[in-house]
Motif scaffolding. Structure first.
Motif, PDB file in Angstrom:
ATOM      1  N   GLY A  11       0.832  -1.212   0.000  1.00 33.05           N
ATOM      2  CA  GLY A  11       0.000   0.000   0.000  1.00 33.05           C
ATOM      3  C   GLY A  11       0.860   1.253   0.000  1.00 33.05           C
ATOM      4  N   ILE A  12       0.170   2.397   0.009  1.00 29.99           N
ATOM      5  CA  ILE A  12       0.855   3.691  -0.018  1.00 29.99           C
ATOM      6  C   ILE A  12       1.736   3.827   1.224  1.00 29.99           C
ATOM      7  N   ALA A  13       2.976   4.299   1.020  1.00 32.78           N
ATOM      8  CA  ALA A  13       3.956   4.539   2.099  1.00 32.78           C
ATOM      9  C   ALA A  13       4.247   3.285   2.924  1.00 32.78           C
TER      10      ALA A  13
ATOM     11  N   GLY B 203       6.758   1.239   2.172  1.00 26.76           N
ATOM     12  CA  GLY B 203       8.197   0.979   2.161  1.00 26.76           C
ATOM     13  C   GLY B 203       8.722   0.389   0.865  1.00 26.76           C
ATOM     14  N   LYS B 204       7.946   0.430  -0.211  1.00 30.98           N
ATOM     15  CA  LYS B 204       8.373  -0.162  -1.489  1.00 30.98           C
ATOM     16  C   LYS B 204       9.660   0.496  -2.003  1.00 30.98           C
ATOM     17  N   SER B 205       9.674   1.846  -1.994  1.00 30.56           N
ATOM     18  CA  SER B 205      10.871   2.538  -2.523  1.00 30.56           C
ATOM     19  C   SER B 205      12.080   2.232  -1.649  1.00 30.56           C
TER      20      SER B 205
ATOM     21  N   ALA C 235       7.422   0.312 -11.160  1.00 33.53           N
ATOM     22  CA  ALA C 235       6.119   0.427 -11.832  1.00 33.53           C
ATOM     23  C   ALA C 235       5.532   1.830 -11.694  1.00 33.53           C
ATOM     24  N   ASP C 236       5.844   2.518 -10.593  1.00 32.81           N
ATOM     25  CA  ASP C 236       5.327   3.894 -10.447  1.00 32.81           C
ATOM     26  C   ASP C 236       5.919   4.797 -11.531  1.00 32.81           C
ATOM     27  N   LYS C 237       7.228   4.617 -11.793  1.00 36.88           N
ATOM     28  CA  LYS C 237       7.862   5.459 -12.831  1.00 36.88           C
ATOM     29  C   LYS C 237       7.296   5.106 -14.207  1.00 36.88           C
TER      30      LYS C 237
ATOM     31  N   ALA D  30       4.329   4.001 -14.760  1.00 34.63           N
ATOM     32  CA  ALA D  30       2.971   4.578 -14.806  1.00 34.63           C
ATOM     33  C   ALA D  30       3.044   6.069 -15.125  1.00 34.63           C
ATOM     34  N   HIS D  31       4.045   6.771 -14.573  1.00 33.24           N
ATOM     35  CA  HIS D  31       4.169   8.197 -14.877  1.00 33.24           C
ATOM     36  C   HIS D  31       4.495   8.394 -16.358  1.00 33.24           C
ATOM     37  N   ALA D  32       5.387   7.535 -16.890  1.00 29.54           N
ATOM     38  CA  ALA D  32       5.736   7.649 -18.322  1.00 29.54           C
ATOM     39  C   ALA D  32       4.516   7.348 -19.195  1.00 29.54           C
ATOM     40  N   ALA D  33       3.715   6.374 -18.755  1.00 25.88           N
ATOM     41  CA  ALA D  33       2.542   5.975 -19.544  1.00 25.88           C
ATOM     42  C   ALA D  33       1.460   7.050 -19.549  1.00 25.88           C
ATOM     43  N   LEU D  34       1.621   8.050 -18.670  1.00 20.86           N
ATOM     44  CA  LEU D  34       0.623   9.133 -18.580  1.00 20.86           C
ATOM     45  C   LEU D  34       1.078  10.403 -19.286  1.00 20.86           C
ATOM     46  N   ARG D  35       2.326  10.385 -19.837  1.00 18.77           N
ATOM     47  CA  ARG D  35       2.852  11.623 -20.429  1.00 18.77           C
ATOM     48  C   ARG D  35       1.965  12.095 -21.582  1.00 18.77           C
TER      49      ARG D  35
ATOM     50  N   ASN E 275      -2.480  16.315 -14.291  1.00 18.84           N
ATOM     51  CA  ASN E 275      -2.200  16.759 -12.931  1.00 18.84           C
ATOM     52  C   ASN E 275      -2.327  15.528 -12.030  1.00 18.84           C
ATOM     53  N   ARG E 276      -1.175  14.882 -11.744  1.00 21.64           N
ATOM     54  CA  ARG E 276      -1.220  13.586 -11.047  1.00 21.64           C
ATOM     55  C   ARG E 276      -1.756  13.717  -9.638  1.00 21.64           C
ATOM     56  N   ALA E 277      -1.439  14.841  -8.980  1.00 21.54           N
ATOM     57  CA  ALA E 277      -1.941  15.020  -7.616  1.00 21.54           C
ATOM     58  C   ALA E 277      -3.478  15.058  -7.625  1.00 21.54           C
TER      59      ALA E 277
ATOM     60  N   VAL F 290      -8.904   9.243  -7.634  1.00 20.94           N
ATOM     61  CA  VAL F 290      -8.960   7.773  -7.676  1.00 20.94           C
ATOM     62  C   VAL F 290      -8.715   7.120  -6.312  1.00 20.94           C
ATOM     63  N   PHE F 291      -7.965   7.794  -5.417  1.00 17.03           N
ATOM     64  CA  PHE F 291      -7.735   7.162  -4.117  1.00 17.03           C
ATOM     65  C   PHE F 291      -8.904   7.384  -3.165  1.00 17.03           C
ATOM     66  N   ALA F 292      -9.887   8.219  -3.600  1.00 16.21           N
ATOM     67  CA  ALA F 292     -11.090   8.417  -2.774  1.00 16.21           C
ATOM     68  C   ALA F 292     -12.259   7.574  -3.284  1.00 16.21           C
TER      69      ALA F 292
ATOM     70  N   GLN G 272     -11.332   2.268 -13.001  1.00 16.34           N
ATOM     71  CA  GLN G 272     -11.361   2.858 -14.358  1.00 16.34           C
ATOM     72  C   GLN G 272      -9.953   3.284 -14.790  1.00 16.34           C
ATOM     73  N   LEU G 273      -9.218   3.907 -13.848  1.00 14.27           N
ATOM     74  CA  LEU G 273      -7.846   4.331 -14.168  1.00 14.27           C
ATOM     75  C   LEU G 273      -6.982   3.102 -14.477  1.00 14.27           C
ATOM     76  N   ASN G 274      -7.115   2.067 -13.622  1.00 13.60           N
ATOM     77  CA  ASN G 274      -6.328   0.849 -13.845  1.00 13.60           C
ATOM     78  C   ASN G 274      -6.609   0.275 -15.227  1.00 13.60           C
ATOM     79  N   SER G 275      -7.902   0.215 -15.615  1.00  9.18           N
ATOM     80  CA  SER G 275      -8.168  -0.419 -16.906  1.00  9.18           C
ATOM     81  C   SER G 275      -7.735   0.488 -18.049  1.00  9.18           C
TER      82      SER G 275
HETATM   83  C1  LIG Z   1      -2.818   8.030  -9.487  1.00 17.18           C
HETATM   84  C2  LIG Z   1      -1.524   8.655  -9.964  1.00 17.18           C
HETATM   85  C3  LIG Z   1      -1.809   9.639 -11.113  1.00 17.18           C
HETATM   86  C4  LIG Z   1      -0.922   9.445  -8.755  1.00 17.18           C
HETATM   87  O1  LIG Z   1       0.361   9.914  -9.099  1.00 17.18           O
HETATM   88  P1  LIG Z   1       1.342  10.479  -7.971  1.00 17.18           P
HETATM   89  O2  LIG Z   1       2.618  10.890  -8.648  1.00 17.18           O
HETATM   90  O3  LIG Z   1       0.607  11.545  -7.196  1.00 17.18           O
HETATM   91  O4  LIG Z   1       1.580   9.310  -6.958  1.00 17.18           O
HETATM   92  P2  LIG Z   1       2.475   7.954  -7.128  1.00 17.18           P
HETATM   93  O5  LIG Z   1       2.436   7.491  -8.551  1.00 17.18           O
HETATM   94  O6  LIG Z   1       3.808   8.179  -6.509  1.00 17.18           O
HETATM   95  O7  LIG Z   1       1.618   6.916  -6.283  1.00 17.18           O
HETATM   96  C5  LIG Z   1       1.461   7.053  -4.859  1.00 17.18           C
HETATM   97  C6  LIG Z   1       1.254   5.681  -4.270  1.00 17.18           C
HETATM   98  O8  LIG Z   1       0.036   5.112  -4.762  1.00 17.18           O
HETATM   99  C7  LIG Z   1       0.294   3.823  -5.334  1.00 17.18           C
HETATM  100  N1  LIG Z   1      -0.602   3.650  -6.490  1.00 17.18           N
HETATM  101  C8  LIG Z   1      -0.555   4.350  -7.652  1.00 17.18           C
HETATM  102  N2  LIG Z   1      -1.545   3.974  -8.479  1.00 17.18           N
HETATM  103  C9  LIG Z   1      -2.220   2.999  -7.817  1.00 17.18           C
HETATM  104  C10 LIG Z   1      -3.326   2.190  -8.138  1.00 17.18           C
HETATM  105  N3  LIG Z   1      -3.937   2.314  -9.331  1.00 17.18           N
HETATM  106  N4  LIG Z   1      -3.771   1.306  -7.210  1.00 17.18           N
HETATM  107  C11 LIG Z   1      -3.156   1.188  -6.016  1.00 17.18           C
HETATM  108  N5  LIG Z   1      -2.079   1.923  -5.638  1.00 17.18           N
HETATM  109  C12 LIG Z   1      -1.624   2.799  -6.533  1.00 17.18           C
HETATM  110  C13 LIG Z   1       1.749   3.876  -5.756  1.00 17.18           C
HETATM  111  O9  LIG Z   1       2.328   2.582  -5.846  1.00 17.18           O
HETATM  112  C14 LIG Z   1       2.350   4.669  -4.632  1.00 17.18           C
HETATM  113  O10 LIG Z   1       2.560   3.847  -3.508  1.00 17.18           O
HETATM  114  C15 LIG Z   1      -0.490   7.595 -10.467  1.00 17.18           C
HETATM  115  O11 LIG Z   1      -0.021   6.835  -9.405  1.00 17.18           O
HETATM  116  C16 LIG Z   1      -1.044   6.680 -11.536  1.00 17.18           C
HETATM  117  O12 LIG Z   1      -1.082   7.042 -12.701  1.00 17.18           O
HETATM  118  N6  LIG Z   1      -1.525   5.504 -11.125  1.00 17.18           N
HETATM  119  C17 LIG Z   1      -2.119   4.566 -12.057  1.00 17.18           C
HETATM  120  C18 LIG Z   1      -1.153   3.539 -12.522  1.00 17.18           C
HETATM  121  C19 LIG Z   1      -0.982   2.431 -11.543  1.00 17.18           C
HETATM  122  O13 LIG Z   1      -1.814   1.561 -11.426  1.00 17.18           O
HETATM  123  N7  LIG Z   1       0.148   2.485 -10.809  1.00 17.18           N
HETATM  124  C20 LIG Z   1       0.432   1.510  -9.809  1.00 17.18           C
HETATM  125  C21 LIG Z   1       1.705   0.808 -10.118  1.00 17.18           C
HETATM  126  S1  LIG Z   1       1.440  -0.357 -11.430  1.00 17.18           S
END
Ligand SMILES: CC(C)(COP(=O)(O)OP(=O)(O)OC[C@H]1O[C@@H](n2cnc3c(N)ncnc32)[C@H](O)[C@@H]1O)[C@@H](O)C(=O)NCCC(=O)NCCS
Ligand SMILES: Nc1ncnc2c1ncn2[C@@H]1O[C@H](COP(=O)(O)OP(=O)(O)OP(=O)(O)O)[C@@H](O)[C@H]1O
Length: 108
Positions: free
Chosen positions: A9-11, A13-15, A31-33, A35-40, A65-67, A73-75, A82-85
């Motif tokens: 989960g978030i925070a 300790g993955k990094s 995978a986070d990096k 995901a960021h590239a895949a959103l450019r 705007n990722r924030a 999506v986290f709420a 939807q974002l995942n798919s």
């Molecule tokens: C939601 C987004 C835009 C938020 O970006 P932001 O730079 O603010 O945060 P960051 O990417 O560092 O993620 C914060 C934390 O949430 C986790 N997380 C990110 N996306 C998801 C997700 N879809 N489901 C569960 N956890 C996630 C990350 O692993 C990390 O621990 C971004 O995380 C994203 O595009 N997520 C979708 C892609 C995805 O599923 N990533 C997970 C790794 S495969």
């Protein structure tokens, strides 16, 4: 080659753990990096996400705007699905390509 998945989960300790594994000499695919590239802006993932969430999630320069997207999506788990798919195919293809490149260039 052995592939080890590091999830949590978030925070959680993955990094921190992946930095330690990198210091030990293991190649890391973050995978986070990916995901960021895949959103450019202009990528296929960007187009899918804009089609799903609308242009309100874009900054003035057209990048997502990722924030803001994270807050949405986290709420809401339905929106997270939807974002995942929207991104899963891009993430799979990018991860697979990186794994193959690593396989060709390392002895792990
Ligand atoms: C939601 C987004 C835009 C938020 O970006 P932001 O730079 O603010 O945060 P960051 O990417 O560092 O993620 C914060 C934390 O949430 C986790 N997380 C990110 N996306 C998801 C997700 N879809 N489901 C569960 N956890 C996630 C990350 O692993 C990390 O621990 C971004 O995380 C994203 O595009 N997520 C979708 C892609 C995805 O599923 N990533 C997970 C790794 S495969
Ligand atoms: N075993 C641990 N004990 C205490 N604190 C830790 C431990 N592992 C990591 N931390 C701390 O917890 C915080 C989050 O760790 P880290 O950034 O590695 O998590 P993450 O899962 O990669 O986070 P994100 O969800 O932001 O990607 C950092 O401040 C880190 O120093």
């Amino acid at each position: 080659m052995r592939l080890i998945g590091l999830t949590g989960g978030i925070a959680s300790g993955k990094s921190t753990v992946s930095k330690e594994l990198h210091i030990q000499g293991l190649p890391i695919i973050d995978a986070d990096k990916i995901a960021h590239a895949a959103l450019r802006k202009g990528t296929w993932g960007w187009m899918r996400v804009v089609a799903t969430f609308g242009r309100d999630i874009l900054r003035e320069d057209g990048e997502v705007n990722r924030a803001q997207l994270g807050e949405i999506v986290f709420a809401d788990s339905a929106k997270r699905k939807q974002l995942n798919s929207s991104l899963s195919l891009s993430l799979s293809l990018l991860s697979l390509s990186l794994s193959l490149v690593m396989h060709m260039h390392t002895h792990f």
